[in-house]
Design an enzyme around this catalytic site. Structure first.
Site, PDB file in Angstrom:
ATOM      1  N   LYS A 112      57.277  79.048  81.337  1.00 29.23           N
ATOM      2  CA  LYS A 112      56.096  79.167  80.479  1.00 29.23           C
ATOM      3  C   LYS A 112      55.956  80.632  80.104  1.00 29.23           C
ATOM      4  O   LYS A 112      56.502  81.510  80.778  1.00 29.23           O
ATOM      5  CB  LYS A 112      54.841  78.702  81.223  1.00 29.23           C
ATOM      6  CG  LYS A 112      53.759  78.206  80.319  1.00 29.23           C
ATOM      7  CD  LYS A 112      54.031  76.776  79.872  1.00 29.23           C
ATOM      8  CE  LYS A 112      52.949  76.251  78.965  1.00 29.23           C
ATOM      9  NZ  LYS A 112      53.115  74.794  78.750  1.00 29.23           N
TER      10      LYS A 112
HETATM   11  P1  NAD Z   1      45.567  73.971  70.656  1.00 31.93           P
HETATM   12  O1  NAD Z   1      45.425  75.439  70.662  1.00 31.93           O
HETATM   13  O2  NAD Z   1      46.206  73.295  69.500  1.00 31.93           O
HETATM   14  O3  NAD Z   1      44.122  73.269  70.876  1.00 31.93           O
HETATM   15  C1  NAD Z   1      43.276  73.589  71.936  1.00 31.93           C
HETATM   16  C2  NAD Z   1      41.955  72.880  71.709  1.00 31.93           C
HETATM   17  O4  NAD Z   1      41.106  73.121  72.824  1.00 31.93           O
HETATM   18  C3  NAD Z   1      41.197  73.386  70.478  1.00 31.93           C
HETATM   19  O5  NAD Z   1      40.524  72.284  69.866  1.00 31.93           O
HETATM   20  C4  NAD Z   1      40.182  74.341  71.074  1.00 31.93           C
HETATM   21  O6  NAD Z   1      39.036  74.509  70.255  1.00 31.93           O
HETATM   22  C5  NAD Z   1      39.855  73.623  72.362  1.00 31.93           C
HETATM   23  N1  NAD Z   1      39.290  74.483  73.391  1.00 31.93           N
HETATM   24  C6  NAD Z   1      39.629  75.749  73.705  1.00 31.93           C
HETATM   25  N2  NAD Z   1      38.856  76.205  74.697  1.00 31.93           N
HETATM   26  C7  NAD Z   1      38.023  75.197  75.018  1.00 31.93           C
HETATM   27  C8  NAD Z   1      36.993  75.041  75.963  1.00 31.93           C
HETATM   28  N3  NAD Z   1      36.644  76.051  76.775  1.00 31.93           N
HETATM   29  N4  NAD Z   1      36.345  73.853  76.039  1.00 31.93           N
HETATM   30  C9  NAD Z   1      36.688  72.838  75.211  1.00 31.93           C
HETATM   31  N5  NAD Z   1      37.665  72.921  74.295  1.00 31.93           N
HETATM   32  C10 NAD Z   1      38.305  74.094  74.195  1.00 31.93           C
HETATM   33  O7  NAD Z   1      46.344  73.627  72.020  1.00 31.93           O
HETATM   34  P2  NAD Z   1      47.155  72.314  72.373  1.00 31.93           P
HETATM   35  O8  NAD Z   1      48.578  72.554  72.036  1.00 31.93           O
HETATM   36  O9  NAD Z   1      46.444  71.126  71.827  1.00 31.93           O
HETATM   37  O10 NAD Z   1      47.055  72.312  73.965  1.00 31.93           O
HETATM   38  C11 NAD Z   1      45.972  71.723  74.660  1.00 31.93           C
HETATM   39  C12 NAD Z   1      46.392  71.444  76.094  1.00 31.93           C
HETATM   40  O11 NAD Z   1      47.531  70.584  76.092  1.00 31.93           O
HETATM   41  C13 NAD Z   1      46.822  72.670  76.905  1.00 31.93           C
HETATM   42  O12 NAD Z   1      46.466  72.484  78.243  1.00 31.93           O
HETATM   43  C14 NAD Z   1      48.324  72.662  76.770  1.00 31.93           C
HETATM   44  O13 NAD Z   1      48.963  73.350  77.824  1.00 31.93           O
HETATM   45  C15 NAD Z   1      48.587  71.171  76.837  1.00 31.93           C
HETATM   46  N6  NAD Z   1      49.877  70.754  76.282  1.00 31.93           N
HETATM   47  C16 NAD Z   1      50.224  71.015  74.986  1.00 31.93           C
HETATM   48  C17 NAD Z   1      51.437  70.555  74.496  1.00 31.93           C
HETATM   49  C18 NAD Z   1      51.844  70.724  73.061  1.00 31.93           C
HETATM   50  O14 NAD Z   1      52.836  70.120  72.663  1.00 31.93           O
HETATM   51  N7  NAD Z   1      51.136  71.475  72.250  1.00 31.93           N
HETATM   52  C19 NAD Z   1      52.323  69.871  75.348  1.00 31.93           C
HETATM   53  C20 NAD Z   1      51.942  69.623  76.648  1.00 31.93           C
HETATM   54  C21 NAD Z   1      50.717  70.058  77.106  1.00 31.93           C
END
Ligand code: NAD
Length: 422
Positions: A112
């Site tokens: 990561k």
């Molecule tokens: P992103 O940046 O696209 O979206 C994050 C979302 O969370 C946004 O809507 C933001 O406004 C919201 N957010 C941020 N802080 C917040 C808070 N304090 N309370 C509530 N909402 C909040 O990110 P993402 O890619 O959607 O990732 C989200 C989660 O999924 C993370 O934990 C990431 O590690 C995990 N993840 C992502 C992927 C991927 O393919 N993008 C894969 C596996 C896991």
């Protein structure tokens, strides 16, 4: 005078990741020396680097790339741009990537990375310069055979394109397989942008089957409306779930009758937030977690469900789309209360699985169609779901421990096959 005891402090993600591993290692009777190796990360790189800002000034940024384990293949894992990113958080996320890749049985280790930055305060040109310089700084670890980044919070296909370009320019030819989650035109894969949410939906349906829950009676709250949360809400609605609450960093919206997610997505696109959606009740992110729903999908940050609120969660099923949203202390409470948790290392593994497909397609310069990709993804996730449940049932443990038993055993077996160098 009697004063109320202060609530116990909540451990950070790294302590939580190590605790989860320790529990699995105990159940597996893992050899203590291998246990000592696996509960630490293999490599951690901290970089500080200057970036020229638009006003001509220089600003120093701090970033990280961590590889937890590479026994089963190249290190794989996303990059997070966030003001609260820390080396400890990145270490936890790298460890979870190792287990995730092993659980879905794709030939990768775990990594990561991240930069401590609030991207909303940067111009697009500043974001590009920062990304390119960071890519150059971590290129001593990065490579299609060694370490392959991908998007995570606040990173996206454009950022992956800049990283691919920077790495390629430094080598003198195009190397698309160095990152995944790229735009389609430069070696990205069909289905990648929706893969994580699709995987969350697939395992949610399987979990409902296991618990005898009817989809149309299953009210869902989704925390986070980014790449993962918005796609999950959309695909779950299409599968027949009733999405009653969604949120982003600015707050949440709730309608017990369910939302038309296409309309919420349009509102989010137009205004930058789900808040203010016409006709919805406003809820904050804490309230959203405790709503009267059957299924809760945390899809934002770590440590959202802790010992402080685990007793107040009404959902009987939690599907962890985010990484590390539930602490080990909360897990104990939820288990006692009979709440089923589908762990992050399975629930959000659709992203890395289609990243793996993207990497394979880039290496062979031969691209597949979306239907083929979605079918392969579903097969892999359903298989992993089944293997996790078998272990959980056999050992009478939580699904999280069931998933860890499958994953950690695969790493232990691979380590024993390879032996220890020299
Ligand atoms: P992103 O940046 O696209 O979206 C994050 C979302 O969370 C946004 O809507 C933001 O406004 C919201 N957010 C941020 N802080 C917040 C808070 N304090 N309370 C509530 N909402 C909040 O990110 P993402 O890619 O959607 O990732 C989200 C989660 O999924 C993370 O934990 C990431 O590690 C995990 N993840 C992502 C992927 C991927 O393919 N993008 C894969 C596996 C896991």
């Amino acid at each position: 005078m009697v004063t109320a005891a202060a609530p116990a402090p909540v451990d950070g993600p790294w302590e939580n990741a190590q605790r989860q591993f320790d529990e699995a290692a105990e159940l597996l009777h893992l050899d203590p020396s291998l246990r000592a190796v696996l509960r630490q990360v293999r490599r951690e790189l901290l970089v500080r680097f200057p970036v020229k800002m638009d006003d001509g000034s220089l600003r120093t940024f701090e970033g990280y790339r961590v590889q937890h384990n590479t026994t089963r293949g190249p290190a794989k894992g996303g990059l997070r741009f966030h003001p609260d990113a820390t080396l400890e958080e990145v270490k936890a996320l790298a460890m979870w990537m190792t287990w995730k890749c092993a659980l879905v049985n794709i030939p990768y280790g775990g990594a990561k990375g991240g930069i401590v930055v609030d991207t909303s305060k940067l111009s697009t040109r500043e974001l590009e310069r920062m990304t390119r310089r960071f890519a150059s700084e971590i290129s001593i670890l990065m490579g299609p055979e060694s370490d392959i980044p991908a998007p995570d919070m606040n990173t996206n296909p454009q950022i992956m394109a800049w990283i691919m370009d920077t790495y390629s320019m430094e080598h003198g030819y195009s190397i698309p397989a160095v990152v995944t989650g790229k735009p389609l035109g430069i070696g990205g894969s069909e289905g990648r942008s929706t893969a994580t949410g699709r995987g969350v939906t697939i395992v949610s349906v399987k979990a409902c089957e296991r618990l005898g829950m009817k989809l149309s009676d299953t009210r869902v709250a989704v925390q986070g409306f980014g790449n993962v949360g918005s796609v999950t809400a959309n695909l779950m609605a299409q599968s027949g779930f009733k999405i009653c609450a969604v949120s982003d960093v600015a707050g949440g919206i709730y309608n017990p009758e369910g939302f038309d997610i296409a309309e919420v997505m349009a509102h989010h696109k137009a205004t930058g937030s789900v808040t203010g959606f016409p006709g919805a009740n406003a809820v904050n992110n804490q309230e959203l977690l405790e709503l009267d729903v059957e299924l809760l999908v945390p899809a934002a940050l770590e440590n959202q469900i802790t010992a402080r609120n685990a007793d107040d969660i009404k959902a009987k099923l939690i599907v962890e789309a985010a990484n590390g949203p539930t602490t080990p202390d909360a897990d104990v409470i939820l288990e006692k209360r009979g709440v089923t948790v589908v762990p992050d290392i399975l629930a959000n593994s659709g992203g890395v699985t289609v990243s793996y497909f993207e990497w394979v397609q880039d290496l062979q310069s031969f691209f597949w169609e979306e239907g083929e990709i979605n079918n392969k993804l579903e097969r892999i996730m359903v298989r992993a779901f089944k293997q996790m449940c078998e272990q959980a049932d056999e050992h009478r443990c939580s699904l999280r421990m069931g998933a860890y038993l499958v994953a950690v055993k695969r790493i232990a077996d691979a380590t024993s096959s390879r032996g220890i160098y020299p």
